[in-house]
Enzyme design. Sequence first.
Site, PDB file in Angstrom:
ATOM      1  CE  LYS A  26      14.909   7.308  36.114  1.00 50.73           C
ATOM      2  NZ  LYS A  26      13.461   7.587  36.007  1.00 50.73           N
ATOM      3  NE  ARG A  96      13.258   7.229  40.369  1.00 49.17           N
ATOM      4  CZ  ARG A  96      14.516   7.508  40.634  1.00 49.17           C
ATOM      5  NH1 ARG A  96      15.211   6.731  41.480  1.00 49.17           N
ATOM      6  NH2 ARG A  96      15.116   8.518  40.056  1.00 49.17           N
ATOM      7  N   GLY A 105      11.758  13.341  30.490  1.00 49.35           N
ATOM      8  CA  GLY A 105      10.387  13.826  30.516  1.00 49.35           C
ATOM      9  C   GLY A 105       9.394  12.989  29.739  1.00 49.35           C
ATOM     10  CG  MET A 107       9.559   6.912  29.880  1.00 51.54           C
ATOM     11  SD  MET A 107       8.449   6.253  28.635  1.00 51.54           S
ATOM     12  CE  MET A 107       7.956   4.768  29.444  1.00 51.54           C
ATOM     13  NE  ARG A 352      19.934  12.010  33.396  1.00 51.10           N
ATOM     14  CZ  ARG A 352      18.627  12.197  33.363  1.00 51.10           C
ATOM     15  NH1 ARG A 352      17.842  11.229  32.988  1.00 51.10           N
ATOM     16  NH2 ARG A 352      18.117  13.362  33.681  1.00 51.10           N
ATOM     17  CG  HIS A 468      11.340  20.087  28.266  1.00 48.21           C
ATOM     18  ND1 HIS A 468      11.009  20.717  27.091  1.00 48.21           N
ATOM     19  CD2 HIS A 468      11.366  18.765  27.995  1.00 48.21           C
ATOM     20  CE1 HIS A 468      10.830  19.793  26.157  1.00 48.21           C
ATOM     21  NE2 HIS A 468      11.035  18.604  26.674  1.00 48.21           N
ATOM     22  CB  SER A 777      35.559  11.111  -7.170  1.00 44.45           C
ATOM     23  OG  SER A 777      34.818  11.812  -6.210  1.00 44.45           O
ATOM     24  CB  CYS A 844      32.921  14.250  -4.125  1.00 45.58           C
ATOM     25  SG  CYS A 844      32.232  13.688  -5.688  1.00 45.58           S
ATOM     26  CE1 TYR A 864      38.133  12.738  -2.479  1.00 44.62           C
ATOM     27  CE2 TYR A 864      39.960  11.360  -3.216  1.00 44.62           C
ATOM     28  CZ  TYR A 864      38.846  12.143  -3.505  1.00 44.62           C
ATOM     29  OH  TYR A 864      38.453  12.313  -4.800  1.00 44.62           O
TER      30      TYR A 864
HETATM   31  P1  ADP Z   1      12.636  11.128  35.560  1.00 43.36           P
HETATM   32  O1  ADP Z   1      13.158  10.031  34.742  1.00 43.36           O
HETATM   33  O2  ADP Z   1      11.521  11.888  34.902  1.00 43.36           O
HETATM   34  O3  ADP Z   1      13.699  12.020  36.106  1.00 43.36           O
HETATM   35  P2  ADP Z   1      12.526   9.859  38.102  1.00 43.36           P
HETATM   36  O4  ADP Z   1      12.158   8.436  38.202  1.00 43.36           O
HETATM   37  O5  ADP Z   1      13.955  10.182  38.237  1.00 43.36           O
HETATM   38  O6  ADP Z   1      11.898  10.444  36.802  1.00 43.36           O
HETATM   39  O7  ADP Z   1      11.701  10.577  39.217  1.00 43.36           O
HETATM   40  C1  ADP Z   1      11.512  11.939  39.217  1.00 43.36           C
HETATM   41  C2  ADP Z   1      11.896  12.542  40.554  1.00 43.36           C
HETATM   42  O8  ADP Z   1      11.171  11.922  41.592  1.00 43.36           O
HETATM   43  C3  ADP Z   1      13.349  12.334  40.911  1.00 43.36           C
HETATM   44  O9  ADP Z   1      14.142  13.369  40.484  1.00 43.36           O
HETATM   45  C4  ADP Z   1      13.310  12.368  42.422  1.00 43.36           C
HETATM   46  O10 ADP Z   1      13.484  13.681  42.867  1.00 43.36           O
HETATM   47  C5  ADP Z   1      11.940  11.895  42.755  1.00 43.36           C
HETATM   48  N1  ADP Z   1      12.017  10.533  43.270  1.00 43.36           N
HETATM   49  C6  ADP Z   1      12.031   9.374  42.598  1.00 43.36           C
HETATM   50  N2  ADP Z   1      12.132   8.329  43.418  1.00 43.36           N
HETATM   51  C7  ADP Z   1      12.208   8.834  44.658  1.00 43.36           C
HETATM   52  C8  ADP Z   1      12.330   8.264  45.950  1.00 43.36           C
HETATM   53  N3  ADP Z   1      12.416   6.960  46.121  1.00 43.36           N
HETATM   54  N4  ADP Z   1      12.363   9.087  46.991  1.00 43.36           N
HETATM   55  C9  ADP Z   1      12.268  10.426  46.824  1.00 43.36           C
HETATM   56  N5  ADP Z   1      12.151  11.037  45.647  1.00 43.36           N
HETATM   57  C10 ADP Z   1      12.116  10.247  44.547  1.00 43.36           C
HETATM   58 MG    MG Z   2      15.216  11.416  37.161  1.00 40.08          MG
HETATM   59 MG    MG Z   3      12.142  14.163  35.239  1.00 37.12          MG
END
Ligand code: ADP
Ligand code: MG
Ligand code: MG
Length: 905
Positions: A26, A96, A105, A107, A352, A468, A777, A844, A864
Amino acid sequence: MTKWVYTFGSGQAEGSALDGERLGGKGANLAEMCNLGLPVPPGLTIIADACSAYYKNERQIAEELKVQVRAGIERIEEITGRRFGAGDRPLLLSVRSGARVSMPGMMDTVLNLGLNDETVQALGHDAGDARFAWDSYRRFIQMYADVVMRLDHEVFEEILEDEKARLGYEFDTEMTASEWQHVVSLYKSVIEEELGLEFPQDPEVQLWGAVGAVFASWMSARAVTYRQLHNIPEGWGTAINIQAMVFGNHGNSSATGVAFTRNPSTGDKSLYGEFLVNAQGEDVVAGIRTPQSITEEGRISSGSERPSMEKLMPDAFKELSRICSELETHYRDMQDIEFTIERGKLWMLQTRSGKRSTRAAMKIAVDMVDEKVITEEEAVLRIEPSSLDQLLHPTIDPRVAREVIGSGLPASPGAATGEIVFTAEEAVTASDEGRKVILLRVETSPEDIHGMHAAEGILTTRGGMTSHAAVVARGMGIPCVVGAGSMRIDARNERLIGVGVTLKKGDVITIDGSAGQVLKGDVQMVQPELSGDFGRIMQWADRARRMTVRTNADTPADARAARSFGAEGIGLCRTEHMFFEGDRIHLMREMILAEDETGRRTALDRLLPVQRHDFTSLFNVMHGLPVTIRLLDPPLHEFLPKTDEEIADVAAAMGMDAAALRLRVDALHEFNPMLGHRGCRLAISYPEIVEMQARAIFEAAVAAAHETGAAVVPEIMVPLVGLRSELDYVKERIDAIAGDVMAEAGMRIDYLVGTMIELPRAALRAHIIAEAAEFFSFGTNDLTQTTFGISRDDASAFIPTYQRKGIIEHDPFISLDFDGVGELIRIAAERGRRTRNDMKLGICGEHGGDPASIHFCEEIGLDYVSCSPFRVPIARLAAAQAVITNGASIGGHSKDGRDRKPSAS
Ligand code: ADP
Ligand code: MG
Ligand code: MG
C-alpha cells in the site's frame, strides 16, 4: 539512525513502487501514485522493519520513531494547512496497515483519528457542517474502540440500531448533527461501562494507540491463519501508513468507492466498480447499504434503478477514468483501486494489481499483448498455473432447462453442485466425509476461509462484486454467487428460502457463478472450451517451453482426454489397472494362485489377447507418440480373493478345494506389501508374466502400426529396480520376446527398455544401471516413501501434525522435497547421463503436475514431466514459466536450512 519513516504528498514521495519490501504494497503504491502527480492525500509510511522492533519492544527505536513520525506529520500539516489535534482547522489522520503482499481484510485500519470533544467542534465550524463532523467522530470512536481498545463493534451497532428505530429512520444518512452527537455520548458511556476506561481525548495518545494496534494485528489469529494458508513469512511484518483524511461522508457531493480498471470476472476492458454517496471507508464492502455502479454500462447490466457515478458525478467520473487508464499504462496490469470524492474532488487512496478470475486473467493477458502493453512471455507469466483448474471446471450445459430459485451477482465463474450447509464448520466436516457442499452465508468474513476452501461453491445473500466472498472465491477459483437478495437465509432453522421453494440443510442446489444464478438440484454440466484466449496463452507457453509434457494414462479414454489437453505422449501407463476390470480379475487370480508355471502360463495365455487389445487401442489413440508402459508392479495380494464367498468362487472356477485355496492365499500374505514382493521382484520370480506383457506390447505395436500407419515406439519400464542385475534379468526376457515377435511379424519394432528410479540405491547406482537402461523415469511417489522411510498410506497420521508444528512446510508427497528426494534425482540424472549422455529422463509421480516441482525438473534438465490428464495444461504452463524465469522461483521446501533458497512468493 535508521530511516523509519518515508513521506509522500504534494507530488513527491521519498519511496516508490520499487520499495514494496520496506514500505509494504500500500505504502509503495501510494508513493508511486504521488510521484505520478495523482491526487493522493499526503502522508507517511512507517517501514515494516519497525514492526519487528515493536515486538522486541526496543526503547531506542521507539524514540527514533516518535521523532521521525512527528516530523512527517509536520510536513502533512504544512501541505494541508491543518494542525493535528489543535486549532481552527484540525488535521485528521487515517492509520492504515499495509504488508508486503496484500492480506485482504486481515489487518485493521482506523479513520478520522485526531477527533475529540474539542476538535469535533472546530471541524464542524471549518466545514460549515456539524453533521459531518459528528458523523466522523462517532465513526472514529467505533473503529478506535474496536481496533485499539478491543471492544466488540456489535455493542455500537446495537446502540445505533436502537437510536434509528427510536427515530424511525431506515438509513444512517437520515441522522442529524445533534442525533449523532447524542450517539457519540452513548458510545462514550458504553466504553466506560464495559471497559472502565475513558475514550482517549489526546490525539497523540490516539495516534500511538492506533500504531501499536496495527502492529499488534500482524499477530492476530486471522492474520496468522492467512499467512499459513498463503505461505507468507511472519518475519516480514507490516508497514503502517498515516495519511491525511479526505471525506466521502461530506454530504451528497461526496462519496467513496472501489474500482477495477477492467472487469475482474470476465476480463472485459471496461471500468468496473461500485461507490456509495455520503459514505466513508469500508461502507462499500461492508454491505451496510447496497452500493451503486460506477458506470452506466454496469448499472444497466445489474438492472439497478439507482444512478451511476457516471451520471451523478460526471466530472469526478471522467477524472477517475482518466486516472485508471494512466495507472494501467504505468503498471502494465489491471489495477484494483480505492478512491474518495470529497465535495466533488477526487482523491486516490490505493492501487494494486487486481485479483481476477482465471478467465479474466487470460483475457486481460491476451488483450494486453494485442494492445502491445506486454510481451507474449510476460502474458505466460501472468497466469498462475494451478489456477487453470478453474477453467477446466465444468459449466452448466446450455441445453438444459434451468429451474432458477434465486439470483445474485456472478462473482466467480464456473458451476458447482452440492448439499447446502450454513456454517464454515459444517462445510469442513462434510468435505472431510467426501460430500460436496455449497456454503451459504449472509456474507462471509475471514473466519469462514476454511469453510470456503472446503466448499464446491459459495452463495451469499448480501454484498457486491468486491465483497469478501467475491474476492476470496475468485482467488480460490471456487464458483460463487453473491448478493442473492431475492433469497433469504434462515440460519437458526437451517433453511434457505428462495423463489417458490424452501430448502433445508442437505438439500442439493447448483450455483452458476458465471450467470449469478441459483438452481434447484443437480444439473447437467459440460466440459469447458479450450480455444480462444486459453488456446493462445497455451500456444505461447508451448513456444517457450523446453520440456515435453506427457500424461499418466491407463485407458484410451484418459489418453484421449490428455491429448485434448495437449499431452505429447504417455509417461506412465500402469498395466495393473488393466487387470482389475470386469472378469479379467478372475484370470489374474487364477494366474496368481496357480500352483506351478504351467498353471500360470495357461491363465496368462488367456490374458494375452486382452492385454494386446488394450495396448492396441492405447497406441491407436496416441498415434505414434511415445508411450511408456510399466510392467506389472503391485504386490499380488491386491488381486487376491478376500471373503469366503470370493474364495469359494475362485476355487470352483479353478477346480480347486476352497480350504487349499485359502492356505495359498494366506501364504501370499505380506507384512509390508509396499516393500515386499512387487515390481521387478515379481518379474524375476515369475518371468512368464513379463513374457506375456512384452508379447502383448510388441504385438500391439505391430497392429497399431498397421492400423494407423504411425508406429509407436514403446518404452518398456521395469519398476522398483535397485540392482543392475535385476534389470539385466528382466531386459533379457523382453529382448527375447521382441526378437520373436519381429520374426513372426516380419517387421522391425523400435523400442526402449528403461527403469523407474524409485529406490535410493538405484539413484546412487544410476551410472551402473544406465549401462542397461535406455531411459529413466523418476517415480517420485515411491522415491519419496523410500527416501523418507514414510509409508504414503500412513503419512496422514502425522504429516498434518508435522506441518502444524513447523517440522516441515509442505507435504513431500504433494510438493517435491528438493533438498532430499531432489538431491537423489539430481545425482541419478547426472550419473545416468555420465554413462549414456542422450538418455531420456522424465518424472511420473504426482509431482509431475505440481508447478514448483516442475521448476525443479527444468532446473536439473529433465526431458519431460508426466501428470494426470487434467493437469497437463498446468504442466505445460509451469514448464514454460520455468524456462522464462530460468527456474528462479524455486524455493527450498525442507527445514534443513542449509541448502534453502529464498522463497519468491
Ligand atoms: P484495507 O487494507 O482493509 O483496504 P485501507 O487502509 O485501505 O484498509 O483502509 C480502508 C478504507 O478506509 C479505504 O478503502 C478507504 O476508503 C478508507 N481510507 C483509508 N485512508 C483514508 C483517508 N486518508 N481518507 C479517507 N478514507 C480513507
Ligand atoms: Mg484498502
Ligand atoms: Mg478493506
